[in-house]
Design a protein around this motif. Structure first.
Motif, PDB file in Angstrom:
ATOM      1  N   ALA A   1      27.304  40.830  84.601  1.00  0.00           N
ATOM      2  CA  ALA A   1      28.278  39.704  84.554  1.00  0.00           C
ATOM      3  C   ALA A   1      29.594  39.741  85.319  1.00  0.00           C
ATOM      4  N   LYS A   2      30.105  40.661  85.514  1.00  0.00           N
ATOM      5  CA  LYS A   2      31.097  41.869  86.826  1.00  0.00           C
ATOM      6  C   LYS A   2      30.645  42.045  87.818  1.00  0.00           C
ATOM      7  N   ARG A   3      29.395  42.344  88.012  1.00  0.00           N
ATOM      8  CA  ARG A   3      29.051  42.360  89.347  1.00  0.00           C
ATOM      9  C   ARG A   3      29.248  44.313  89.471  1.00  0.00           C
ATOM     10  N   GLN A   4      29.924  44.883  88.457  1.00  0.00           N
ATOM     11  CA  GLN A   4      29.800  45.862  88.731  1.00  0.00           C
ATOM     12  C   GLN A   4      29.051  47.472  87.930  1.00  0.00           C
ATOM     13  N   VAL A   5      29.378  48.843  88.668  1.00  0.00           N
ATOM     14  CA  VAL A   5      28.773  50.284  87.971  1.00  0.00           C
ATOM     15  C   VAL A   5      29.876  51.066  87.664  1.00  0.00           C
ATOM     16  N   ALA A   6      29.933  51.180  86.733  1.00  0.00           N
ATOM     17  CA  ALA A   6      30.945  52.338  86.414  1.00  0.00           C
ATOM     18  C   ALA A   6      30.451  53.317  85.288  1.00  0.00           C
ATOM     19  N   ILE A   7      31.277  54.929  86.105  1.00  0.00           N
ATOM     20  CA  ILE A   7      30.478  55.966  85.148  1.00  0.00           C
ATOM     21  C   ILE A   7      31.853  56.070  85.204  1.00  0.00           C
ATOM     22  N   CYS A   8      31.814  56.670  83.651  1.00  0.00           N
ATOM     23  CA  CYS A   8      33.362  57.510  83.210  1.00  0.00           C
ATOM     24  C   CYS A   8      33.282  58.553  82.452  1.00  0.00           C
ATOM     25  N   VAL A   9      34.142  59.669  83.280  1.00  0.00           N
ATOM     26  CA  VAL A   9      33.829  61.276  82.922  1.00  0.00           C
ATOM     27  C   VAL A   9      35.570  61.139  82.612  1.00  0.00           C
ATOM     28  N   THR A  10      35.186  62.030  80.720  1.00  0.00           N
ATOM     29  CA  THR A  10      36.896  61.953  79.631  1.00  0.00           C
ATOM     30  C   THR A  10      36.827  63.075  79.295  1.00  0.00           C
ATOM     31  N   ASP A  11      37.725  64.195  79.969  1.00  0.00           N
ATOM     32  CA  ASP A  11      38.421  65.134  79.494  1.00  0.00           C
ATOM     33  C   ASP A  11      39.444  65.492  78.396  1.00  0.00           C
ATOM     34  N   ASN A  12      39.245  66.788  77.497  1.00  0.00           N
ATOM     35  CA  ASN A  12      40.798  66.815  76.567  1.00  0.00           C
ATOM     36  C   ASN A  12      41.207  67.980  77.295  1.00  0.00           C
ATOM     37  N   GLY A  13      41.314  68.011  79.021  1.00  0.00           N
ATOM     38  CA  GLY A  13      42.138  69.196  78.971  1.00  0.00           C
ATOM     39  C   GLY A  13      43.930  69.128  78.628  1.00  0.00           C
ATOM     40  N   GLU A  14      44.929  69.301  79.648  1.00  0.00           N
ATOM     41  CA  GLU A  14      45.795  69.218  80.030  1.00  0.00           C
ATOM     42  C   GLU A  14      46.238  68.244  80.282  1.00  0.00           C
ATOM     43  N   GLY A  15      45.352  67.500  80.701  1.00  0.00           N
ATOM     44  CA  GLY A  15      46.481  66.033  81.838  1.00  0.00           C
ATOM     45  C   GLY A  15      46.846  66.339  82.950  1.00  0.00           C
ATOM     46  N   ILE A  16      46.685  65.330  84.232  1.00  0.00           N
ATOM     47  CA  ILE A  16      47.588  65.179  85.516  1.00  0.00           C
ATOM     48  C   ILE A  16      48.776  64.451  85.385  1.00  0.00           C
ATOM     49  N   ALA A  17      49.727  65.113  85.707  1.00  0.00           N
ATOM     50  CA  ALA A  17      51.078  64.443  85.923  1.00  0.00           C
ATOM     51  C   ALA A  17      51.137  63.487  86.698  1.00  0.00           C
ATOM     52  N   ALA A  18      51.828  62.384  86.885  1.00  0.00           N
ATOM     53  CA  ALA A  18      52.172  61.107  87.345  1.00  0.00           C
ATOM     54  C   ALA A  18      51.412  60.808  88.734  1.00  0.00           C
ATOM     55  N   GLU A  19      52.700  62.118  89.282  1.00  0.00           N
ATOM     56  CA  GLU A  19      53.140  62.713  90.860  1.00  0.00           C
ATOM     57  C   GLU A  19      52.161  63.026  91.421  1.00  0.00           C
ATOM     58  N   ASP A  20      51.200  63.719  90.502  1.00  0.00           N
ATOM     59  CA  ASP A  20      49.896  64.564  90.832  1.00  0.00           C
ATOM     60  C   ASP A  20      49.149  63.634  91.066  1.00  0.00           C
ATOM     61  N   ARG A  21      48.978  62.188  90.731  1.00  0.00           N
ATOM     62  CA  ARG A  21      47.243  61.979  90.558  1.00  0.00           C
ATOM     63  C   ARG A  21      46.929  61.787  92.214  1.00  0.00           C
ATOM     64  N   GLU A  22      47.751  61.126  92.834  1.00  0.00           N
ATOM     65  CA  GLU A  22      47.174  60.235  93.924  1.00  0.00           C
ATOM     66  C   GLU A  22      47.195  62.183  94.893  1.00  0.00           C
ATOM     67  N   ARG A  23      48.031  62.875  94.905  1.00  0.00           N
ATOM     68  CA  ARG A  23      47.708  64.527  96.079  1.00  0.00           C
ATOM     69  C   ARG A  23      46.320  64.847  95.885  1.00  0.00           C
ATOM     70  N   ILE A  24      45.807  65.284  94.663  1.00  0.00           N
ATOM     71  CA  ILE A  24      44.679  65.851  93.673  1.00  0.00           C
ATOM     72  C   ILE A  24      43.429  64.554  95.164  1.00  0.00           C
ATOM     73  N   PHE A  25      44.114  63.233  95.449  1.00  0.00           N
ATOM     74  CA  PHE A  25      42.647  63.333  96.547  1.00  0.00           C
ATOM     75  C   PHE A  25      42.782  63.672  97.649  1.00  0.00           C
ATOM     76  N   SER A  26      43.727  64.204  97.733  1.00  0.00           N
ATOM     77  CA  SER A  26      44.197  65.199  99.686  1.00  0.00           C
ATOM     78  C   SER A  26      43.587  66.327  99.719  1.00  0.00           C
ATOM     79  N   PRO A  27      43.274  66.384 100.523  1.00  0.00           N
ATOM     80  CA  PRO A  27      41.867  67.812 101.457  1.00  0.00           C
ATOM     81  C   PRO A  27      42.522  68.539 100.912  1.00  0.00           C
ATOM     82  N   PHE A  28      42.127  69.864 100.185  1.00  0.00           N
ATOM     83  CA  PHE A  28      42.814  71.337 100.436  1.00  0.00           C
ATOM     84  C   PHE A  28      43.690  71.920  98.493  1.00  0.00           C
ATOM     85  N   GLU A  29      43.999  69.983  98.441  1.00  0.00           N
ATOM     86  CA  GLU A  29      44.504  70.529  97.610  1.00  0.00           C
ATOM     87  C   GLU A  29      43.844  70.756  95.892  1.00  0.00           C
ATOM     88  N   SER A  30      44.110  71.543  95.797  1.00  0.00           N
ATOM     89  CA  SER A  30      43.680  72.198  94.178  1.00  0.00           C
ATOM     90  C   SER A  30      44.672  72.899  93.511  1.00  0.00           C
TER      91      SER A  30
END
Length: 580
Positions: free
Chosen positions: A496-525
């Motif tokens: 109905a929404k013309r959408q496909v989604a895969i959700c991957v959830t872990d119970n790790g320590e999480g990601i700080a708000a300021e790091d959420r975009e940086r994790i998609f930068s090359p060589f940020e690990s």
């Protein structure tokens, strides 16, 4: 490659490459092009890339509208050089400046004195004015239908422009020229526009633009045009003497074989039939000569006699062409600067990439070297337990170098998804089975149960397998820090929404708000020597190539959810079915 280059706004200087089938623009972080502008809607506009490689910009019912070249649009195909404005942010769209390619060198000859009777009788010459726009030379007189340009005999003066162009002042023409050629950063397109404008404003038969060759430093014909169809195959023969004079003196010249000039006593006329006149002016920018513009016209001796020996060109034509050439030279320099800036960005990015890759390869080689040492030591002592341990180290580092190479290829290679009818559940199951050994080693429980109603859909299974694998690998590593790590995977196709989604959830320590975009930068690990920093950037690239993206929802101390989503692509259709 097509791109949007921000020239005004908070993101000034940002360079966004246009990848994938669908690119969204907006203030929200989920957009491929996120604009830091409060007057831009969260989901402001989108760019669809068609099969013919054209780019269509569509406004997504934004609050303040989307503008192309200062005109509000709902949907429009973009051309190289178009100015795209969203909110207060102004961007230039370009397919990427390409090296200058001569368009018609075969119809232009530069002829030396001994090869041709030259058109070299200079009637008038003009030095370079201090004002690069040349407006002070032109004045504000009306042309093409207004008062006479030179002299007192109005009937004897030919109009500067064709009657169809309508009356224009010199100032208005120069302004219009500047506006037209400032809208493109593609050098070939810019020079073609310059020739079009010259033929629009000056009644000439033929014209060409010559550019300074970066290697030889000589003027080389790159673009030419003829007004008459039956002269399209006639070569434009340009006097080398005239060109040398224009280049060395930095002067524009008006020449004719119907005039005599004592400075050229040793040089004869350029043509042996009729009266021919030409104007040649240098293209002088801020930093020197970038090229020259040449135009000519001809008439029979009878026509010349009937006109009372009045020439087709006069000093106002020379002044106007000089003004156009100066405007064009500034635009050429801007375009060359833009190309140099892009090249500098590429080289800087390449240097940073090489440095990061060298670091990762060094760590992998150290692991291989350590494993090899254990193998040699075990063989020498005939201790096969040590040999197996060493071989295990070598195998792990083989996998790391293989993953690094695959991520590099995926990240660097531009590709369109190869859409195949595939069982989405089986793709995710393959990833879970592949990661079983790693999850067991880290004591992480992976929960995945393929839904019974998960339908077969069209997507690129190989690419999506890699995208999901990278995200699941990160989730297992994050959950591995817990005493009992859990990773839960779900998949859903919302017709109905013309959408496909895969959700991957872990119970790790999480990601700080300021790091959420940086994790998609090359060589940020944050995995140290274990990570390459390419996994998540590769996954996002794959999703965006499908017209989707990856969203992140994380609470520090409680875990993270990655949502991989893309528009549902109907089986048998040729392009993705996008959501409204």
């Amino acid at each position: 490659m097509a791109s949007l280059y921000v020239i005004r706004g908070r993101d000034n200087g940002q360079h966004f490459l246009l990848r994938g089938l669908l690119i969204t623009i907006g203030r929200d972080a989920a957009n491929q092009i996120q604009v830091q502008d409060t007057e831009v809607s969260r989901h402001h506009a989108r760019i669809d890339i068609a099969a013919d490689k054209s780019f269509r910009l569509t406004d997504l019912s934004s609050s303040n509208g989307t503008f192309v070249n200062s005109r509000k649009v709902d949907s429009q195909v973009l051309r190289s050089g178009d100015r795209v404005q969203v909110g207060r942010s102004l961007m230039i769209f370009t397919g990427g400046p390409e090296p200058l390619t001569p368009t018609a060198p075969e119809v232009v000859d530069i002829i030396g004195n001994d090869e041709l009777i030259e058109l070299s009788h200079i009637r008038s010459s003009m030095q370079t004015p201090h004002d690069s726009s040349n407006l002070s030379l032109l004045g504000g007189r009306e042309i093409g239908g207004g008062e006479p340009l030179l002299g007192d005999d109005q009937d004897a003066i030919q109009p500067l422009v064709s009657e169809s162009a309508g009356p224009r002042t010199h100032w208005e023409i120069v302004y219009l020229v500047g506006q037209a050629i400032s809208r493109t950063v593609d050098l070939d397109d810019l020079l073609r526009q310059v020739l079009d404008l010259i033929f629009q404003w000056i009644v000439c038969d033929r014209g060409c633009i010559l550019m300074i060759d970066d290697v030889t430093g000589h003027l080389t014909p790159t673009h030419s045009r003829s007004r008459k169809a039956n002269t399209s195959t006639t070569k434009i023969e340009i006097s080398r003497t005239i060109l040398d004079y224009v280049v060395s003196k930095k002067e524009g010249v008006l020449t004719s074989n119907a005039q005599d000039d004592s400075r050229w006593d040793n040089v004869q006329s350029i043509v042996n039939l009729g009266i021919q006149e030409a104007i040649c002016v240098p293209m002088l920018g801020r930093y020197g000569l970038v090229g020259a513009i040449y135009i000519d016209t001809s008439m029979s001796p009878g026509q010349y006699a009937e006109r009372g020996q009045v020439s087709s060109f006069n000093e106002d034509h020379l002044k106007l062409l000089f003004a156009i050439a100066s405007q064009a030279a500034l635009a050429v320099e801007d375009t060359q600067f833009y190309r140099a800036m892009l090249q500098s960005e590429r080289l800087a990015a390449m240097g940073q990439t090489i440095a990061n890759l060298s670091h990762h390869v060094k760590n992998i080689l150290q692991g291989v070297r350590g494993g090899s040492y254990l193998i040699e030591d075990g063989l020498r002592k005939e201790d096969f337990g040590v040999v197996r341990k060493g071989w295990s180290m070598v195998e792990r580092n083989q996998d790391r170098i293989s993953n690094l190479v695959m991520d590099m290829l995926s990240f660097s290679k531009e590709r369109q998804p190869e859409l195949i009818e595939t069982d989405l559940g089986q793709t995710v199951t393959d990833v879970v089975e592949l990661m079983q050994a790693r999850s067991s080693e880290l004591n992480v429980q992976v929960k995945w149960q393929p839904p019974q109603d998960l339908k077969t859909i069209s997507f690129d299974p190989e690419a999506m397998h890699r995208a999901v694998l990278n995200v699941v690998t990160n989730a297992i590593d994050a959950a591995g820090a817990r005493e009992l790590g859990i990773v839960e995977i779900t998949a859903v196709v919302e017709v109905a929404k013309r959408q496909v989604a895969i959700c991957v959830t872990d119970n790790g320590e999480g990601i700080a708000a300021e790091d959420r975009e940086r994790i998609f930068s090359p060589f940020e690990s944050k995995k140290g020597a274990r990570g390459t920093g390419l996994g998540l950037p590769v996954s996002r690239k794959i999703l965006r190539e499908h017209g989707g993206d990856i969203d992140v929802d994380s609470t520090p101390g409680h875990g993270t959810t990655f949502i991989l989503h893309w528009p549902l692509h109907e089986v048998g259709s040729d392009s993705p079915t996008l959501m409204d």
